[in-house]
Design an enzyme around this catalytic site. Structure first.
Site, PDB file in Angstrom:
ATOM      1  N   SER A   1       0.836  -1.189   0.000  1.00 15.87           N
ATOM      2  CA  SER A   1       0.000   0.000   0.000  1.00 15.87           C
ATOM      3  C   SER A   1       0.881   1.253   0.000  1.00 15.87           C
ATOM      4  O   SER A   1       1.764   1.353  -0.846  1.00 15.87           O
ATOM      5  CB  SER A   1      -0.931  -0.047   1.211  1.00 15.87           C
ATOM      6  OG  SER A   1      -1.987   0.847   1.071  1.00 15.87           O
TER       7      SER A   1
ATOM      8  N   HIS B   1      -7.823  -5.506  -0.213  1.00 14.36           N
ATOM      9  CA  HIS B   1      -6.542  -4.799  -0.109  1.00 14.36           C
ATOM     10  C   HIS B   1      -5.781  -5.227   1.146  1.00 14.36           C
ATOM     11  O   HIS B   1      -4.549  -5.271   1.151  1.00 14.36           O
ATOM     12  CB  HIS B   1      -6.802  -3.294  -0.100  1.00 14.36           C
ATOM     13  CG  HIS B   1      -5.560  -2.472   0.032  1.00 14.36           C
ATOM     14  ND1 HIS B   1      -4.515  -2.560  -0.866  1.00 14.36           N
ATOM     15  CD2 HIS B   1      -5.167  -1.570   0.963  1.00 14.36           C
ATOM     16  CE1 HIS B   1      -3.542  -1.731  -0.498  1.00 14.36           C
ATOM     17  NE2 HIS B   1      -3.910  -1.133   0.611  1.00 14.36           N
TER      18      HIS B   1
ATOM     19  N   ASP C   1      -8.434  -6.978  -4.463  1.00 12.65           N
ATOM     20  CA  ASP C   1      -8.062  -5.618  -4.052  1.00 12.65           C
ATOM     21  C   ASP C   1      -8.601  -4.628  -5.079  1.00 12.65           C
ATOM     22  O   ASP C   1      -8.100  -4.545  -6.189  1.00 12.65           O
ATOM     23  CB  ASP C   1      -6.533  -5.522  -3.962  1.00 12.65           C
ATOM     24  CG  ASP C   1      -6.045  -4.166  -3.461  1.00 12.65           C
ATOM     25  OD1 ASP C   1      -6.858  -3.228  -3.355  1.00 12.65           O
ATOM     26  OD2 ASP C   1      -4.844  -4.052  -3.161  1.00 12.65           O
TER      27      ASP C   1
END
Lengths: 377, 198
Positions: free
Chosen positions: A148, A347, A314
């Site tokens: 991320s 995610h 995701d």
């Protein structure tokens, strides 16, 4: 907060020129390390944390008393095997776990800096952390890794400091923050700023904080970290400790109760202003634009081995955006591996127990480390 | 298929940049890395196989040759290899075109549908051939576009693709295919290996 004294940190004396134009110096950077640096100093891995992470990637976080944010991946015998590698993780500037951030007390006023803190970028975060390598006397890293926002830092790091790391693992990230992601971040920021306790960011941490706004921000963000299928399977329409609907606005459904809980525990460990600053840094991240619209230029002449990972479910940092990085690297003939891991955990997959993901990283790092060493002989 | 790898390996010069399209578990990539000084990349459609390759530290990306070859610039590899995969594509024609764009030279190997056992199966039994190299039934085969060595020759001639070298593999027997023995080799080869240039 008695453990604050045990926190490792360095004071960066050197002036750091920020992207916003302001300069900072003599500022603290808190960090933690796991495992040991070997004699050859060739086993160091720098891990970058995501939006709400901190330097405590593994083991028990001494402040929150909870497991480190990447405890599944970092530790003895794990993906980032601390029996073998020396893992370093720092709290980003703008953060709230000991590094220079809006919660840092201004010695002049004896109050938190608040929104007088300069707006920072992913580039600034990475440049600040580079000082830690000088301090630890590490000339070359074996790897840089992160998911991320941590992945964005990986990309920025390898473009700022080419060939400083032999391996780069950007996970579930993007080279350019999308409109959808900016939108979700803005939703979170508005929730915080519309809390009457926020007071233009000049709230005093000791009294009343914009906890309600921060909790809502976290709840909204949390939804984006999960997949529709994952939510449906885990919660469905299950009711929370009741046999029927109550015809009110209490948490009837388990998912509501779950989100409220996530919001309430988050405010105990995170500063609302940090949330504003760090989400802003993510929104400003556009490595492609930094290199005149050609992402390949960010990695020109790189000798780093890249391994990019995305997750099927995701939708926040979808495979297509991760693949754009792969494409940019292939365009310049860089050494790149890529796999999309199948999972319904959204995610958040990179933080969770996803065996395929964890074992592939472990094997990749171990084999690559021994391959590099063999070639050297 | 050690012999196939040996032949492929002989076609590759030291210090070449190689792309293995449909690299599977990465066995050929490992073979090349072990026996040659090469820089080798892989493209593979199966997640499971990509994970195996990455676990071995190989530079493999998950992708589909019909869509993902696009991302490689013109002539970015010295050699592009396509081992026993051509028949599985929707459009072998487009794939070959792209391979020749990306690679300075291209190695294509094909399971030969012109082998006498295949021909005999169809002739005597009147059924779609099932052999050691082509073990699938007509209804579950991934092989959409089977061809013979002769077909592939004709294809290259029509497309003005230069066949630089062509090798026949029959069991462990390796021999050259020439225009004069083509009909015969098409009958006895299990595998055809071609080195192509645009």
């Amino acid at each position: 907060m008695s453990n604050l004294n045990e926190m490792k940190n360095i004071i960066i004396e050197k002036t750091l020129k920020l992207d916003c134009g302001k300069e900072i110096s003599n500022f603290p950077l808190a960090y933690e390390t796991y495992g040991n640096l070997n004699e050859k100093k060739d086993n160091a891995i720098l891990i970058f944390h995501a939006l709400t992470g901190d330097q405590y990637a593994s083991g028990i976080n001494p402040i929150t008393k909870k497991e480190g944010w990447w405890n599944y991946a970092v530790g003895p015998g794990k993906s980032f095997d601390t029996d073998k590698f020396f893992v370093i993780c720092a709290n980003v500037i703008g953060g709230c776990m000991g590094s220079y951030g809006p919660g840092t007390i201004d010695p002049l006023t004896n109050k938190p800096i608040g929104t007088n803190f300069p707006v920072i970028t992913i580039n600034d975060m990475v440049n600040a952390q580079y000082n830690l390598l000088d301090y630890l006397k590490i000339e070359k890293l074996f790897a840089v890794a992160g998911g991320s926002m941590g992945g964005m830092q990986v990309l920025q790091f390898v473009s700022n400091f080419p060939n400083k790391a032999k391996v780069a693992l950007p996970i579930a990230c993007t080279a350019s923050h999308s409109a959808q992601n900016i939108a979700f971040n803005e939703l979170g920021r508005q929730a915080i700023m519309s809390d009457s306790n926020w007071k233009e960011g000049l709230y005093d941490e000791k009294s009343t904080n914009p906890d309600k706004g921060l909790a809502v921000a976290r709840m909204a963000a949390h939804i984006t970290y999960l997949s529709k299928q994952g939510l449906q399977e885990k919660f469905g329409r299950n009711l929370q400790e009741r046999s029927d609907l109550k015809f009110g606005f209490d948490a009837d459904f388990q998912i509501e109760s779950y989100l409220r809980y996530q919001g309430s525990v988050f405010v105990d460990r995170f500063d609302a202003n940090s949330y504003l600053y760090i989400t802003r840094a993510m929104d400003y991240f556009d490595l492609t634009k930094q290199y005149g619209g050609n992402l390949s230029k960010a990695f020109k002449d790189t000798k780093t081995k890249f391994f990019i990972i995305s997750f099927t479910s995701d939708w926040l940092y979808p495979t297509s955006e991760n693949k754009d990085i792969v494409i940019a690297l292939n365009a310049i003939g860089a050494d790149v591996g890529f796999v999309e891991i199948k999972t319904d955990k959204g995610h958040d997959s990179f933080l969770l127990d996803v065996p395929d993901f964890l074992s592939t990283i472990k094997n990749y790092l171990n084999t690559t480390y021994s391959n590099i060493n063999e070639r050297r002989i | 298929m050690k012999e196939e790898f040996k032949v492929i390996s002989k076609f590759i010069e030291e210090k070449s940049r190689v792309l293995d399209v449909g690299c599977g578990d990465g066995i050929l990539m490992e073979y090349l890395l072990k026996n040659k000084v090469v820089d080798v990349r892989g493209l593979e459609i199966s997640k499971e196989k990509v994970k195996k390759c990455l676990s071995k530290g190989l530079a493999v990306i998950e992708g589909d040759a019909e869509n993902d070859l696009k991302q490689f610039p013109d002539l970015s590899f010295d050699i592009v290899i396509l081992s026993q995969t051509l028949q599985a594509f929707m459009s072998p024609e487009n794939v070959i075109e792209n391979l020749l764009r990306v690679g300075k030279k291209v190695i294509v190997t094909i399971p030969n549908f012109g082998h006498w056992k295949v021909r005999l199966d169809l002739l005597l039994k009147g059924e779609m051939p099932v052999t050691k190299n082509l073990p699938y039934q007509w209804y579950n085969t991934p092989n959409l576009h089977m061809c013979t060595i002769q077909d592939f020759y004709n294809f290259c001639n029509n497309k003005r693709v230069n066949i630089y070298k062509s090798i026949s593999l029959n069991g462990e027997k390796i021999s050259n295919i020439t225009t004069s023995n083509l009909k015969y080799k098409n009958l006895i080869s299990e595998l055809g290996i071609f080195l192509l240039e645009k």
